[in-house]
Design a protein around this motif. Structure first.
Motif, PDB file in Angstrom:
ATOM      1  N   GLY A  39      46.489  -5.029  81.435  1.00 14.28           N
ATOM      2  CA  GLY A  39      47.124  -6.149  80.733  1.00 14.28           C
ATOM      3  C   GLY A  39      48.598  -6.341  81.050  1.00 14.28           C
ATOM      4  N   LYS A  40      49.149  -5.572  81.995  1.00 11.49           N
ATOM      5  CA  LYS A  40      50.579  -5.681  82.308  1.00 11.49           C
ATOM      6  C   LYS A  40      50.955  -7.081  82.799  1.00 11.49           C
ATOM      7  CE  LYS A  40      50.763  -2.452  85.436  1.00 11.49           C
ATOM      8  NZ  LYS A  40      49.322  -2.216  85.604  1.00 11.49           N
ATOM      9  N   THR A  41      50.165  -7.628  83.721  1.00  9.01           N
ATOM     10  CA  THR A  41      50.471  -8.959  84.261  1.00  9.01           C
ATOM     11  C   THR A  41      50.365 -10.019  83.181  1.00  9.01           C
ATOM     12  OG1 THR A  41      49.833  -8.369  86.520  1.00  9.01           O
ATOM     13  CG2 THR A  41      49.725 -10.710  85.924  1.00  9.01           C
ATOM     14  N   THR A  42      49.380  -9.916  82.316  1.00  9.32           N
ATOM     15  CA  THR A  42      49.252 -10.874  81.210  1.00  9.32           C
ATOM     16  C   THR A  42      50.476 -10.802  80.305  1.00  9.32           C
ATOM     17  OG1 THR A  42      46.839 -10.746  81.277  1.00  9.32           O
ATOM     18  CG2 THR A  42      47.837 -11.560  79.231  1.00  9.32           C
ATOM     19  N   LEU A  43      50.939  -9.585  80.022  1.00  7.76           N
ATOM     20  CA  LEU A  43      52.139  -9.431  79.201  1.00  7.76           C
ATOM     21  C   LEU A  43      53.341 -10.105  79.861  1.00  7.76           C
ATOM     22  CD1 LEU A  43      53.756  -8.250  76.834  1.00  7.76           C
ATOM     23  CD2 LEU A  43      53.928  -6.107  78.143  1.00  7.76           C
ATOM     24  N   LEU A  44      53.522  -9.896  81.162  1.00 12.46           N
ATOM     25  CA  LEU A  44      54.646 -10.525  81.865  1.00 12.46           C
ATOM     26  C   LEU A  44      54.540 -12.051  81.827  1.00 12.46           C
ATOM     27  CD1 LEU A  44      55.114  -8.199  84.977  1.00 12.46           C
ATOM     28  CD2 LEU A  44      56.490  -8.266  82.890  1.00 12.46           C
ATOM     29  N   ARG A  45      53.331 -12.577  81.963  1.00 12.14           N
ATOM     30  CA  ARG A  45      53.132 -14.033  81.906  1.00 12.14           C
ATOM     31  C   ARG A  45      53.490 -14.582  80.517  1.00 12.14           C
ATOM     32  NH1 ARG A  45      50.462 -16.844  85.579  1.00 12.14           N
ATOM     33  NH2 ARG A  45      49.494 -18.173  84.005  1.00 12.14           N
ATOM     34  N   VAL A  46      53.174 -13.819  79.474  1.00  5.69           N
ATOM     35  CA  VAL A  46      53.538 -14.237  78.115  1.00  5.69           C
ATOM     36  C   VAL A  46      55.054 -14.214  77.954  1.00  5.69           C
ATOM     37  CG1 VAL A  46      53.410 -13.600  75.673  1.00  5.69           C
ATOM     38  CG2 VAL A  46      51.334 -13.578  77.056  1.00  5.69           C
ATOM     39  N   LEU A  47      55.708 -13.139  78.422  1.00  6.69           N
ATOM     40  CA  LEU A  47      57.161 -13.043  78.303  1.00  6.69           C
ATOM     41  C   LEU A  47      57.860 -14.147  79.097  1.00  6.69           C
ATOM     42  CD1 LEU A  47      57.664  -9.165  78.614  1.00  6.69           C
ATOM     43  CD2 LEU A  47      57.789 -10.559  76.531  1.00  6.69           C
ATOM     44  N   ALA A  48      57.238 -14.569  80.215  1.00  2.36           N
ATOM     45  CA  ALA A  48      57.812 -15.636  81.042  1.00  2.36           C
ATOM     46  C   ALA A  48      57.582 -17.021  80.446  1.00  2.36           C
ATOM     47  CB  ALA A  48      57.222 -15.575  82.449  1.00  2.36           C
ATOM     48  N   GLY A  49      56.742 -17.114  79.422  1.00  2.00           N
ATOM     49  CA  GLY A  49      56.435 -18.419  78.835  1.00  2.00           C
ATOM     50  C   GLY A  49      55.384 -19.189  79.608  1.00  2.00           C
ATOM     51  N   LEU A  50      54.669 -18.527  80.520  1.00  2.00           N
ATOM     52  CA  LEU A  50      53.632 -19.198  81.313  1.00  2.00           C
ATOM     53  C   LEU A  50      52.278 -19.167  80.637  1.00  2.00           C
ATOM     54  CD1 LEU A  50      54.535 -17.917  84.893  1.00  2.00           C
ATOM     55  CD2 LEU A  50      55.137 -20.100  83.823  1.00  2.00           C
TER      56      LEU A  50
END
Length: 195
Positions: A39-50
């Protein structure tokens, strides 16, 4: 501070983030480590607002910039053009500086097809770092980059004094970070340090 509280993301029946909370300092380099698919990439996408979470809230400093796992380079643009495309108009002379930061001196007029895999990764990283913003989110930024070069580039990124959250499977990368968050999942959760 970089803060995510009770964020949830599901893909069909699969919960990737289930009321996940993250609290990071708004300075330095934080490394997220964990197995592929946790889930690391999903977390980064959430933090990026994507990607909007189904619940919870996210607070990040300024506008985040995300480096994707894939290089996403345009085959018809040179290395220099990739950097110039993201720089504010008055900073276009800084193209060579950003290429030098990732040790791509002399490649300003090279197209992606003429670069090795590690060089393309460094070009994608240089382009992300050149983007104006308040937080860099770097997903596997050093794939294909040898350790000595990675360590030099890492030190230069630290010297830019902007908060960074990066994900990596590589122990050598994670150990250089100011803070380390070992993760497991899905659903994503904090795990015991395995390094």
């Amino acid at each position: 501070m970089i803060f995510a509280e009770d964020i949830s993301i599901c893909y069909g029946e699969k919960a990737v983030l289930d009321r996940f909370t993250l609290d990071c300092p708004g300075e330095g380099i934080t490394a997220l480590s964990g197995p592929s698919g946790c889930g690391k990439t999903t977390l980064l996408r959430v933090l990026a607002g994507l990607q909007a979470p189904e619940g919870g809230r996210v607070t990040v400093p300024g506008t985040p910039v995300l480096l994707f796992q894939e290089d996403r380079l345009f085959p018809w643009r040179t290395a220099g053009e990739h950097i110039a495309d993201v720089l504010p108009r008055g900073q276009r002379k800084a193209v060579k500086d950003w290429l030098a930061l990732t040790e791509l001196e002399g490649e300003e007029n090279s197209y992606p097809a003429a670069l090795s895999g590690g060089m393309r990764r460094r070009l994608a990283l240089a382009r992300a770092l050149a983007c104006p913003g308040g937080l860099w989110l770097l997903d596997e930024p050093f794939t294909g980059v040898d350790q000595a070069r990675m360590e030099r580039i890492f030190a230069r990124i630290r010297g830019l004094s902007r908060p960074v959250i990066l994900s990596s499977h590589e122990r050598a990368v994670v150990e250089l970070a100011d803070q380390r968050l070992p993760l497991a999942g899905p659903p994503l959760h904090l795990a015991e340090e395995k390094f």
